[in-house]
Design a protein around this motif. Structure first.
Motif, PDB file in Angstrom:
ATOM      1  N   GLY A  51      39.319  21.862  41.428  1.00  0.00           N
ATOM      2  CA  GLY A  51      39.953  20.643  41.893  1.00  0.00           C
ATOM      3  C   GLY A  51      41.042  20.118  40.988  1.00  0.00           C
ATOM      4  N   HIS A  52      41.261  20.789  39.822  1.00  0.00           N
ATOM      5  CA  HIS A  52      42.176  20.219  38.838  1.00  0.00           C
ATOM      6  C   HIS A  52      43.194  21.208  38.284  1.00  0.00           C
ATOM      7  CE1 HIS A  52      39.726  16.578  38.763  1.00  0.00           C
ATOM      8  NE2 HIS A  52      38.670  17.373  38.750  1.00  0.00           N
ATOM      9  N   LEU A  53      42.930  22.513  38.400  1.00  0.00           N
ATOM     10  CA  LEU A  53      43.842  23.519  37.866  1.00  0.00           C
ATOM     11  C   LEU A  53      44.124  24.586  38.904  1.00  0.00           C
ATOM     12  CD1 LEU A  53      42.534  24.313  34.252  1.00  0.00           C
ATOM     13  CD2 LEU A  53      44.573  23.012  34.867  1.00  0.00           C
ATOM     14  N   ARG A  54      45.285  25.223  38.766  1.00  0.00           N
ATOM     15  CA  ARG A  54      45.578  26.431  39.536  1.00  0.00           C
ATOM     16  C   ARG A  54      45.295  27.630  38.636  1.00  0.00           C
ATOM     17  NH1 ARG A  54      50.233  23.417  40.525  1.00  0.00           N
ATOM     18  NH2 ARG A  54      51.344  24.729  38.997  1.00  0.00           N
ATOM     19  N   PHE A  55      44.455  28.538  39.102  1.00  0.00           N
ATOM     20  CA  PHE A  55      44.177  29.759  38.354  1.00  0.00           C
ATOM     21  C   PHE A  55      43.743  30.822  39.340  1.00  0.00           C
ATOM     22  CE2 PHE A  55      40.389  27.185  38.511  1.00  0.00           C
ATOM     23  CZ  PHE A  55      39.338  28.069  38.734  1.00  0.00           C
ATOM     24  N   GLY A  56      43.878  32.078  38.937  1.00  0.00           N
ATOM     25  CA  GLY A  56      43.618  33.156  39.884  1.00  0.00           C
ATOM     26  C   GLY A  56      42.440  34.035  39.553  1.00  0.00           C
ATOM     27  N   ALA A  57      41.790  33.807  38.392  1.00  0.00           N
ATOM     28  CA  ALA A  57      40.705  34.684  37.982  1.00  0.00           C
ATOM     29  C   ALA A  57      39.625  33.880  37.272  1.00  0.00           C
ATOM     30  CB  ALA A  57      41.228  35.791  37.062  1.00  0.00           C
ATOM     31  N   LEU A  58      38.381  34.248  37.530  1.00  0.00           N
ATOM     32  CA  LEU A  58      37.216  33.601  36.919  1.00  0.00           C
ATOM     33  C   LEU A  58      36.357  34.669  36.272  1.00  0.00           C
ATOM     34  CD1 LEU A  58      35.351  30.965  36.715  1.00  0.00           C
ATOM     35  CD2 LEU A  58      34.172  31.917  38.718  1.00  0.00           C
ATOM     36  N   ARG A  59      35.996  34.453  35.023  1.00  0.00           N
ATOM     37  CA  ARG A  59      35.052  35.343  34.344  1.00  0.00           C
ATOM     38  C   ARG A  59      33.707  34.636  34.269  1.00  0.00           C
ATOM     39  NH1 ARG A  59      33.606  36.477  28.650  1.00  0.00           N
ATOM     40  NH2 ARG A  59      33.027  38.673  28.445  1.00  0.00           N
ATOM     41  N   ILE A  60      32.696  35.255  34.851  1.00  0.00           N
ATOM     42  CA  ILE A  60      31.372  34.642  34.894  1.00  0.00           C
ATOM     43  C   ILE A  60      30.591  35.040  33.659  1.00  0.00           C
ATOM     44  CG2 ILE A  60      29.186  34.514  36.153  1.00  0.00           C
ATOM     45  CD1 ILE A  60      30.709  34.781  38.721  1.00  0.00           C
TER      46      ILE A  60
END
Length: 434
Positions: A51-60
């Motif tokens: 809801g606050h940043l634009r990003f394209g990848a998440l590391r779990i």
């Protein structure tokens, strides 16, 4: 062939580094870099980053979804938490990397130990790949990382050979279950000489007569520099020095130069284990903003395909501070972006285009004899010139300058219309016509 295709896919995931041939006969030329949203990665357990940043990848990782969290009894998997994380990423078109460690207590005496029976790890990996190759109608997990920081005893106490064997297990599971998935090598810390030697030991391992790098598509490095260097705080340029050192080690181990590299974690000021020190020394908002911008600029210029910032939702540690000194959100309220958090958007704006090498240079983001960095980003019919000097204040003239922005993305005036810019550790962006 799958190995070659995997490397090509990994290279195209986020940062496309193209060598421009000066003439048909030349072997090399200036490098151009185009950055996509996948380059901007994040760690976030709270789920509030969307809801606050634009990003394209998440590391779990550090999100309650490790192997020992998922496999609650031998052969029994509770996917509830991981499903929630993957579902949220899907809703925002964010690509997911799952870290496959740590070992459940019924397979080893410690989560940092490899399982005595590798078939247990194989079964877990295959179950995860089968579930998330097509999760609720679309791909759930794009890439699988063998382990976290294999050269840090908190996470791995096995040998380099055992870690190489786990890498081969993941590769073979991918071939059998989800051939389109990407296999990511274990991440490694790089700040200490002993950690770099461990990386070399791993990369030289053979499994069934093949070098371990045949079994993965991407290398990942935790680019945390030391907290201080000769009395000054460690920064992005120190992280890039570490990257350069490790690249040389990878080359000596025979790892193909085309192998994509990701920055699996990055932040600054992390303590080096001195007794009684559990938190980073705070730094100003201005320095935090500069850390964010310089990290992403230099990461793209050095052809890192992804940079995963650690982390969006950093909380407080004992003593009331935080483990790193550059925070994207308020540690007490992750819905509130800090100035450094807002700087991620500035980095995305400045890098929107094609990062190019300057005249007479072969790579973007050059450093002159005074220590001043110059990054050139071509966009539309113009050029962005981004300047900073980590340690000194200097004056730089940018010919044809029409406008400028400070590191907060605010308009800044050029000295008397001459195009002369005051430059220090805080990056400045100047617009020019081509």
């Amino acid at each position: 062939m799958r190995r070659i295709l995997g490397s090509i896919l990994g290279a195209l995931l986020a940062v496309t580094c193209v060598t421009a041939l000066a003439t048909p006969a030349s072997a090399s030329g200036p490098t151009r870099v185009r950055v996509s949203p996948d380059f901007f990665g994040i760690h976030d357990s709270s789920g509030q980053a969307y809801g606050h940043l634009r990003f394209g990848a998440l590391r779990i990782w550090d999100s309650g979804a490790t192997w020992k969290d998922v496999e609650t009894a031998p052969g029994h998997y509770d996917w509830t938490r991981l499903d929630t994380l993957v579902r949220a990423a899907q809703a925002h078109d964010v690509k997911v990397t799952l870290v496959l460690g740590l070992t459940p207590s019924f397979y080893a005496g410690s989560p940092s130990q490899p399982p005595a029976d590798l078939s247990r790890f194989d079964a877990y990996v295959r179950a995860a790949m089968a579930r998330y190759r097509d999760f609720e109608g679309r791909r759930g997990i794009e890439s699988y990382q063998v382990w976290n920081e294999g050269n840090v005893s908190s996470f791995w106490t096995g040998t380099p050979q055992q870690l190489a064997q786990l890498t081969a297990v993941v590769s073979r599971a991918r071939q059998a279950v989800d051939p389109d998935a990407t296999v990511v090598a274990p991440s490694f810390a790089v700040r200490l000489p002993s950690q770099q030697r461990w990386i070399s030991a791993y990369q030289h391992q053979l499994v069934d007569g093949r070098h371990v790098w045949h079994y993965y598509d991407v290398n990942e490095l935790s680019l945390y520099p030391r907290e201080t260097y000769a009395g000054r705080t460690g920064g992005p340029e120190d992280a890039i020095t570490l990257l350069r050192q490790v690249k040389r080690r990878l080359a000596r181990a025979g790892v193909p130069s085309s192998e994509p590299l990701w920055a699996t974690e990055v932040n600054y000021g992390l303590p080096s284990g001195r007794p009684g020190q559990t938190q980073a020394q705070p730094i100003s908002d201005r320095r935090q903003i500069a850390n964010v911008l310089r990290t992403f600029l230099l990461g793209a210029a050095r052809c890192l395909s992804r940079v995963y910032w650690y982390r969006y939702d950093w909380g407080r540690v004992a003593g009331g501070g935080t483990l790193g000194n550059t925070l994207l959100t308020d540690p007490d309220d992750h819905s509130v972006l800090t100035p450094a958090g807002r700087a991620v958007q500035t980095a995305e704006h400045w890098l929107n285009g094609r990062l190019v090498a300057g005249r007479g240079h072969h790579r973007p983001c050059t450093r002159d004899r005074h220590g001043t960095y110059t990054c050139l980003v071509r966009h539309g019919d113009g050029m962005r010139t981004i300047l900073w000097n980590p340690h000194h204040r200097v004056r730089v003239q940018v010919r044809g300058a029409t406008s400028g922005e400070d590191q907060r993305g605010r308009p800044t005036s050029l000295c008397s219309g001459t195009g002369i810019v005051q430059v220090g550790y805080r990056p400045v962006m100047v617009e020019t016509h081509r």
